[in-house]
Design an enzyme around this catalytic site. Sequence first.
Site, PDB file in Angstrom:
ATOM      1  N   GLN A  22      34.022  33.829 -12.309  1.00 23.35           N
ATOM      2  CA  GLN A  22      34.783  32.802 -13.036  1.00 23.35           C
ATOM      3  C   GLN A  22      33.870  31.768 -13.698  1.00 23.35           C
ATOM      4  O   GLN A  22      34.029  31.439 -14.862  1.00 23.35           O
ATOM      5  CB  GLN A  22      35.744  32.079 -12.060  1.00 23.35           C
ATOM      6  CG  GLN A  22      36.685  31.128 -12.770  1.00 23.35           C
ATOM      7  CD  GLN A  22      37.289  30.057 -11.838  1.00 23.35           C
ATOM      8  OE1 GLN A  22      36.902  29.934 -10.681  1.00 23.35           O
ATOM      9  NE2 GLN A  22      38.231  29.293 -12.362  1.00 23.35           N
ATOM     10  N   TYR A  50      33.293  31.120   4.270  1.00 25.98           N
ATOM     11  CA  TYR A  50      32.757  30.661   2.984  1.00 25.98           C
ATOM     12  C   TYR A  50      32.257  29.215   3.112  1.00 25.98           C
ATOM     13  O   TYR A  50      31.143  28.884   2.704  1.00 25.98           O
ATOM     14  CB  TYR A  50      33.868  30.767   1.927  1.00 25.98           C
ATOM     15  CG  TYR A  50      33.583  30.121   0.598  1.00 25.98           C
ATOM     16  CD1 TYR A  50      32.636  30.638  -0.263  1.00 25.98           C
ATOM     17  CD2 TYR A  50      34.302  29.002   0.183  1.00 25.98           C
ATOM     18  CE1 TYR A  50      32.396  30.056  -1.503  1.00 25.98           C
ATOM     19  CE2 TYR A  50      34.081  28.418  -1.052  1.00 25.98           C
ATOM     20  CZ  TYR A  50      33.129  28.937  -1.888  1.00 25.98           C
ATOM     21  OH  TYR A  50      32.902  28.362  -3.109  1.00 25.98           O
ATOM     22  N   ILE A  69      38.146  25.090  -9.733  1.00 28.98           N
ATOM     23  CA  ILE A  69      37.817  25.050 -11.164  1.00 28.98           C
ATOM     24  C   ILE A  69      38.874  25.792 -11.973  1.00 28.98           C
ATOM     25  O   ILE A  69      39.259  26.911 -11.629  1.00 28.98           O
ATOM     26  CB  ILE A  69      36.417  25.654 -11.421  1.00 28.98           C
ATOM     27  CG1 ILE A  69      35.368  24.888 -10.615  1.00 28.98           C
ATOM     28  CG2 ILE A  69      36.084  25.627 -12.911  1.00 28.98           C
ATOM     29  CD1 ILE A  69      33.947  25.382 -10.797  1.00 28.98           C
TER      30      ILE A  69
HETATM   31  N1  SER Z   1      37.675  27.474  -5.526  1.00 24.32           N
HETATM   32  C1  SER Z   1      37.048  27.808  -4.294  1.00 24.32           C
HETATM   33  C2  SER Z   1      37.983  28.506  -3.376  1.00 24.32           C
HETATM   34  O1  SER Z   1      39.158  28.272  -3.497  1.00 24.32           O
HETATM   35  C3  SER Z   1      36.546  26.559  -3.614  1.00 24.32           C
HETATM   36  O2  SER Z   1      35.189  26.498  -3.767  1.00 24.32           O
HETATM   37  O3  SER Z   1      37.556  29.244  -2.543  1.00 24.32           O
END
Ligand code: SER
Length: 320
Positions: A14, A141, A171
């Site tokens: 992305q 993560y 984002i």
């Molecule tokens: N946009 C990412 C996620 O939702 C956050 O860093 O995992």
Amino acid sequence: MRKESILITGAGGQIGTVLTKALQEKYGAENVLATDLREIKLPNTRTDTLNVLDKDRMTELVVENRVTQIYHLAAILSAKGEEKPRFTWNINMEGLFNVLDIARDHKVEKIFHPSSIAAFGPDTPRENTPQVTPATPTTVYGISKMAGEFWGNYYFLRYGVDIRSLRYPGIIGHRSLPGGGTTDYAVHIYHSAVKGEDFEVFLSENTSLPMIYMDDAIRATLELMEAPKEKITIRDSYNLAGMTFSPAEIVASIKREFPEFKATYKSNPLRQSIAESWPKSIDDSKATEDWGWQPNYDLEKMTKDMIMNLRKKYSLKQSA
Ligand code: SER
């Protein structure tokens, strides 16, 4: 100006898709090498496949291209990462270690490694989250991002690697689609609205999260990377903010453009619990103080821009 040579990992993702173009505009397409695990098709772009676990291949690419800057974007995101925790940890951490070691051993001048709001956790103050604060991430993560921040700082302190990082919020952009994250709905919802389709949000209507428009996220990245070294006082990762909204607020904003648009809410238990462990809004005053950060887009401005661009995209598709 001295010639830069840029290597991007995860360039098909992305952020990578859009950042590659921005870096090409800045440094010349011939000086940017966009890599990804899968073959990527970006027009007028030098591309290569690279598995970030393959240190030998990464080294070859850095040496052959005399790379001066690496943008290390390859990672598995929050929701997807929970499917295979150890696998995610391995990709996110070993990939980063390869980049850090290669930067140290081959004198790569600057490294960009994104962190995320996911590095925070349930013990973090959720409103206006400070730069330095308790962070107890609960997704693999998030744990990898927080550990990655510490390791980045370590390589800076111990070996002088010029690593720079931003804690990106969710984002949102029109040029690419996200994959496997908790904030993804805020991109997909615009696509449905423009196509005249209803949309089911995978979070409850009042789940507010920090978000940023892609144009701002890319500009922040370039500004951070251009800032003189002595201005960078944070080597783990800078808080970064754009806006905050809930699903109900983004729906209301879209309805001002498309009064017929219909959204329903059906929270997915995993994504809902992840979202509830993250901040709602972020204090990014350190980024403003150190390198002058200011976002340009709020929710209304973003909605207008997203809809205008997606309209073009879908009408082009129809007429093609
Ligand atoms: N946009 C990412 C996620 O939702 C956050 O860093 O995992």
